[in-house]
Each structure stands twice: as structure tokens, then as C-alpha cells.
Design an enzyme around this catalytic site. Structure first.
Site, short mmCIF file in Angstrom:
data_model
loop_
_atom_site.label_atom_id
_atom_site.label_comp_id
_atom_site.label_asym_id
_atom_site.label_seq_id
_atom_site.Cartn_x
_atom_site.Cartn_y
_atom_site.Cartn_z
CG HIS A 1 -6.78 49.37 35.43
ND1 HIS A 1 -6.00 50.22 36.18
CD2 HIS A 1 -6.34 48.12 35.72
CE1 HIS A 1 -5.12 49.52 36.88
NE2 HIS A 1 -5.31 48.25 36.63
CG ASN A 2 -7.16 49.65 39.59
OD1 ASN A 2 -7.29 48.42 39.59
ND2 ASN A 2 -6.00 50.23 39.83
CD GLU B 1 -8.92 45.56 37.58
OE1 GLU B 1 -8.04 44.70 37.69
OE2 GLU B 1 -8.68 46.73 37.25
CG ASP C 1 -8.29 45.14 42.20
OD1 ASP C 1 -8.73 44.64 41.16
OD2 ASP C 1 -7.35 45.94 42.23
CG HIS D 1 -4.87 49.48 44.14
ND1 HIS D 1 -3.54 49.80 44.25
CD2 HIS D 1 -5.00 48.89 42.93
CE1 HIS D 1 -2.90 49.42 43.15
NE2 HIS D 1 -3.77 48.88 42.34
CD GLU E 1 -5.96 42.36 41.08
OE1 GLU E 1 -5.10 42.54 41.98
OE2 GLU E 1 -6.15 43.17 40.16
#
Length: 602
Positions: free
Chosen positions: A152-153, A182, A184, A197, A231
């Protein structure tokens, strides 16, 4: 080396030996009676210091003369204590040839005490079954039948508010065996999309650099497929650049065929997708099919997957971009997105009830827990034929992690963790995925692959099969434990060993030994810890060594985690790992393992 210097050395080695005992060893080694140790005298002192009486005791039980093990005696040991299977005599001869240092003993197929110790310290003498460290599982089943190592992230090296973003996060995750990463994506100030983020002070990195890094490192640790979870918050112009970079840099490795199967037999297997990169996100179809160019709104009263979450996980377009999106521009990125259905929570609940054909659901940890509590067996059945991704709550601004075990218990495949954050949660993740050649894919137990399964984690007896099992772990001794990081040079650990069982609720448990005063070099416990395990296929066993402190929290010294199913019986060494999961040789625990199947109570 004078006796005073030897005493200082012992403290540096994490040992506060009784002065009289230390003096006896010193005088025994000082054959020249010079009051100092030189050359071979120091070697003699060190051999006396490191002599393994615990191993010698085991050796002498099976050795008739106490000096050697004949081939037949060694075979008896391997069969009776180590529970080695077929072709034990051939295996014993291989071990003697590999680990016996004496050429004469090797020629006579005998094992000395030194050879016996080298065997016990080897991979064949470790607690983790070396056969499980190879690619030993069926890789031809559909993707939904595997636990998949997930990050994640991935771009973050620290916390989610002010932490550094770096491609190093992707490199570390991929080298660790992660198969789902991931990114973003946001509009960058120079016309190029960036990864960070959003709405925080974390640093930014170019999306192009992320894709380049993925292309370089994706298949170094494993050649099984990588899933890139996008994302996407970019406006239409920079969405086009996302697509161009993905296609241009990844080329044929980027999977451009639809994966729209509505059942497990229609989903491809890891074997079929070797060397391929799959993109996961939301399609922009609702945007492309809207006459106004605006995204379609969710049905009235529909719950968003982002409800009660501070971060807008996997939002297909940022609010700023929605007003200026165009049909053709939305489609360019949509053509790259293969796995794309991250469904709203309420729709997911309806899918459980009516078997709707969603290819993937993406849920925050709290909503996953709610489903586990309210619809345990239905959730298990859903995960037997569809993919589910779980991600940490947006409230975890420090990049902490949730317990992944409860998500694996219901068959969730993509249990995403903040890989950059060391701790028990990452220990469990590393422990689960160290099997099957660390390829990032672990085949789920049969009862989690059956869409008609009766299994419910809250009811262990719903699992077909034998058991429960008794697990008895005798913690015998420790070897050369490290000092606590940032402790004083004169500090010596007071080690204790805790064993934890992680699995279905009925199997959760922990027990620990007493602590040993001032000895991290060769502490001895001789204590037996007992556990009962009902669902061994899902259980993980974690060994933790801590420095006891009666006035504050114990300090971490080392750990090792492995699946229950990968435990070897008998006399074994547990080779300890540091907090970040790296090896710290020669630190180990010496244990005896006994596993016995028990009758189920009527």
C-alpha cells in the site's frame, strides 16, 4: 589478550560471564602460563566458550561411544527425532558428505560432533522446511485462488503526511516479493503526472520514473505477474501521458487483453501471466458514455467505498478534473486499465448476496472487518471466485499496519500493507510469503477455493479434515543474540522467548519463557510451550526474542515467522531476523518441535 581484556570482550559479545568461570576458561587456554592469550591459545579459549553442550547432549543419546555417529545411528536420529520421510539412509549419506569436516569420517560415512552441529545449523536442520522454499505449489489455478503479496502507498518511505516519496519504495517492495503495488497519480506542475499522497506534504516523484523502475525491477525476484493499482486523480491531458508512459515504457509486458471473467474458470492463472504487468483501477466508461462528459453519479443512497475514510482511495478522477474531462481523453487511459471494478461497499454487500459479476472489490480495513463479522462464510465464498483487495485506513497517517491475518482467514487475496513500516504485521506477511520460492503467490487452502465451502473462521469445525493438533515447542537455548539497537556498549540483554500463534480466532495464542539474566551469547531456557491448533493451513507461528525490562517495555531483539505447515519436527534451529526482516547471522534459537494430531471432542 589479558584477562581484563577478555572480560571486556565477553561484554562486547553480549555476555556477562561469572568471573570465576571466565578465569577457569582463561587459565585452561593459557598453556604458556604467560597471563595472556596469544594465537592458538585464543582459538582454544573461543572453542571452549562456544562449545554447545545442548547439542552434545543430543548427540550422545544416539552415539554409542559418545564420539561419533555411525551411518545407522544417524539414520535412527533422522527417523526418530527429525521425522524425515523416505530414503532416509540416502539423505543421511548426503548430509554427512555435505557437513562432516573430517575427510576420514566422511570416507567412513560417520558424523563427528562438529559435523552434527554443522548439520543442525544448516538449512536442512532449520525449522523451516527447505522443500517449501522452492516453487512447490500449483501455479495453474485462477488468480483468485492465491494470496498475493501486496503493498500500500508503495512510493512512501515514511509516514503519509510529510514522508519522502521515492522510487526506492518500489525497488524495496519488488525485491521483497510484492506482486501488487500502488501509485497515487496527480497532475504535475510541469505538465507531467506525479506520484505522491495527495493533499499532504509528502514529496512528489514523476510517474514516468515509477513506470521506468517497474520495468527494471518487476521480475527480478519473481517472474509471476505484477498488478499495478492506479489511484488516478489526473485531469484528461495528463491521463493521456499516464497511458503513453505505461505503453511506451512497459511495451509488450503490459497486459492489453481483458480479464472480464465472471467465475474462477474464466480467470487466468499466474502461470499464464508470467512476465506480464496488469493495471488495476477504475474504468472511465461512465465518463466516456455520459453526454455531458461528466462522470455518472452513483445511484441514490449508494455508499461509496470511501465513506468515513479521509483519503479518496482509487477515485477515478479528481474533483478538479471532472469538470473538464472529454470523451476521447478518458478512453485513452481506460484502454490501459484491465482490472477495474473497485465496487462501492453497499454494492459489494449486494454482490455477496446475489453473486454479481464484479471482478475485484477494494475495501478499507474497517469495512472488511464488518463483512467478516456480519457475513463470514458468504465473504469466504465470494473470495473463492472473485478478487478482493484490502487497504489500511486513511487514519493511519503514521503508515502503521492492521493485522493481515483476519483478512487471509476469509480468503482475501490482496491484503495491502505499508511495507515500509517494520513490525509484527510485516513479520506475518514475510512469514506467509517466504514459502513457494518467495514468488509472491501462495495457493490458498482448498476450503478457501471452493465457492460452496462451509468454512467460517469463527467455527473451526466447519473446516473439513482432521485435527486439532498439539504443538509443543521446547525452547532449549539461544546463540549469539544481538545487542539492542542504540543501547549502551556495556549493556547486556536479559533475553526471553515468546511464541505466538496467528490464525483463526480459536488458534490465536502466545506464551513466553522466563528471562535469562545478562546473557545474550549462549542463554539457556529448557522450557516447553504448548499450543492447540485447529486450522493449521491458516496458522502462522512467530518466534520473538526480547530484552526483558522490569521498569519499561521490553526491547525487540529478533524474530522469525513461518507457516505452521512449513514447520519441521525434531531438533531445529530458528535463524533470527532483524526488525526489518533481514538476516542477523549467527543469531539463532535451538528448539525441539513435536506436533501431534488430537481427536476432536464429541
Amino acid at each position: 589478550m589479558s584477562f581484563k581484556e577478555v572480560r571486556q570482550l565477553l561484554k562486547m559479545m553480549n555476555m556477562d560471564m561469572n568471573e570465576d568461570h571466565a578465569l577457569r576458561l582463561f587459565q585452561m587456554a593459557d598453556r604458556s602460563e604467560s597471563g595472556t592469550l596469544e594465537g592458538e591459545e585464543f582459538v582454544l579459549f573461543y572453542k571452549a566458550l562456544t562449545q554447545r553442550d545442548d547439542v552434545l547432549d543430543v548427540f550422545q543419546v544416539f552415539s554409542q561411544d559418545g564420539k561419533k555417529l555411525t551411518l545407522l545411528e544417524f539414520v535412527d536420529f533422522l527417523q526418530q527425532e527429525q521425522l524425515e520421510g523416505e530414503n532416509t539412509q540416502e539423505f543421511a549419506m548426503e548430509l554427512i558428505a555435505r557437513y562432516e569436516p573430517s575427510e576420514t569420517a566422511r570416507a567412513r560415512h560417520m558424523l563427528s560432533v562438529n559435523g552434527f552441529l554443522l548439520y543442525l545449523l544448516s538449512p536442512e536442520g532449520a525449522i523451516f522446511n527447505p522443500a517449501h522454499g522452492t516453487l512447490c505449489q500449483d501455479m495453474t489455478q485462477p488468480l483468485c485462488h492465491y494470496f498475493i503479496s501486496s503493498s500500500h502507498n508503495t512510493y512512501l518511505l515514511e509516514d503519509q503526511l510529510r514522508g519522502q516519496s521515492s522510487v526506492e519504495g518500489y525497488i524495496r517492495a519488488l525485491k521483497r516479493g510484492c506482486r501488487c503495488l500502488e501509485a497515487d497519480c496527480w497532475d504535475g506542475p510541469s505538465g507531467e503526472p506525479v506520484v505522491y499522497h495527495g493533499h499532504t506534504f509528502t514529496s512528489k516523484i514523476p510517474f514516468k520514473d515509477v513506470v521506468t523502475t517497474l520495468g527494471q525491477y518487476a521480475f527480478q525476484a519473481s517472474d509471476y505477474p505484477v498488478i499495478l493499482s492506479l489511484e488516478n486523480h489526473c485531469g484528461p491531458e495528463q491521463q493521456d501521458l499516464l497511458a503513453q508512459h505505461l505503453k511506451g515504457i512497459l511495451g509488450e509486458r503490459l497486459l492489453m487483453a481483458p480479464l472480464d471473467g465472471h467465475g474462477p474458470t474464466q480467470l487466468p492463472s499466474p502461470q499464464e501471466l508470467r512476465g506480464r504487468i496488469i493495471l488495476k483501477g477504475k474504468r472511465a466508461e461512465s465518463l466516456a458514455h455520459s453526454p455531458s462528459g461528466q462522470p455518472d453519479k452513483a445511484p441514490e443512497g449508494e455508499a461509496s467505498e470511501d465513506d468515513d475514510e479521509p483519503e479518496a482511495e482509487e477515485d477515478s478522477l479528481s474533483q478538479e478534473a471532472k469538470g473538464k474531462a472529454k470523451k476521447s481523453q478518458a478512453k485513452e487511459l481506460s484502454d490501459c486499465i484491465i482490472y477495474c471494478h473497485s465496487v462501492p461497499f453497499r454494492s459489494f454487500q449486494q454482490a455477496l448476496a446475489h453473486r454479481r459479476p464484479y471482478e475485484m472489490a477494494s475495501l478499507p480495513e474497517a469495512k472488511a472487518r464488518k463483512l467478516i463479522k456480519e457475513a463470514g462464510n458468504e465473504f469466504v465464498r465470494h473470495n473463492a471466485w472473485q478478487l478482493t483487495r484490502i487497504y489500511p485506513s486513511g487514519l493511519r497517517t503514521d503508515s502503521s499496519n492492521y493485522d493481515p491475518q483476519e483478512m487471509w482467514n476469509v480468503g482475501c487475496q490482496l491484503v495491502a500493507l505499508n511495507v515500509q513500516t517494520a513490525g509484527a504485521e510485516m513479520d506475518l506477511c514475510d512469514g506467509l510469503f517466504q514459502q513457494n520460492a518467495r514468488c509472491g503467490y501462495v495457493l490458498k487452502p482448498a476450503f478457501l477455493r471452493d465457492a460452496e465451502t462451509a468454512f467460517d473462521p469463527d467455527n473451526p469445525r466447519s473446516r473439513a479434515g482432521g485435527g486439532p493438533w498439539s504443538l509443543a515447542i521446547q525452547v532449549i537455548s539461544g546463540q549469539q543474540l544481538p545487542k539492542v539497537a542504540s543501547s549502551k556498549a556495556s549493556a547486556i540483554v536479559d533475553p526471553l522467548v515468546r511464541v505466538e500463534i496467528h490464525g483463526v480466532p480459536a488458534d490465536q495464542g502466545r506464551q513466553e519463557t522466563q528471562y535469562v539474566d545478562n546473557n545474550g551469547f549462549n542463554p539457556s531456557w529448557g522450557e516447553t510451550l504448548q499450543f492447540k491448533v485447529h486450522v493449521p493451513e491458516l496458522a502462522l507461528v512467530r518466534f520473538v526474542v526480547e530484552d526483558y525490562d522490569k521498569t519499561s517495555r521490553n526491547d525487540f531483539v529478533g524474530q522469525f515467522t513461518l507457516p505452521f505447515a512449513s514447520i519441521k519436527s525434531g531438533y531445529r534451529h530458528v535463524h533470527l531476523l532483524s526488525k526489518d526482516g533481514t538476516a542477523i547471522p549467527p543469531s539463532s534459537l535451538f528448539v525441539h518441535i513435536q506436533i501431534t494430531e488430537l481427536p476432536y471432542p464429541e
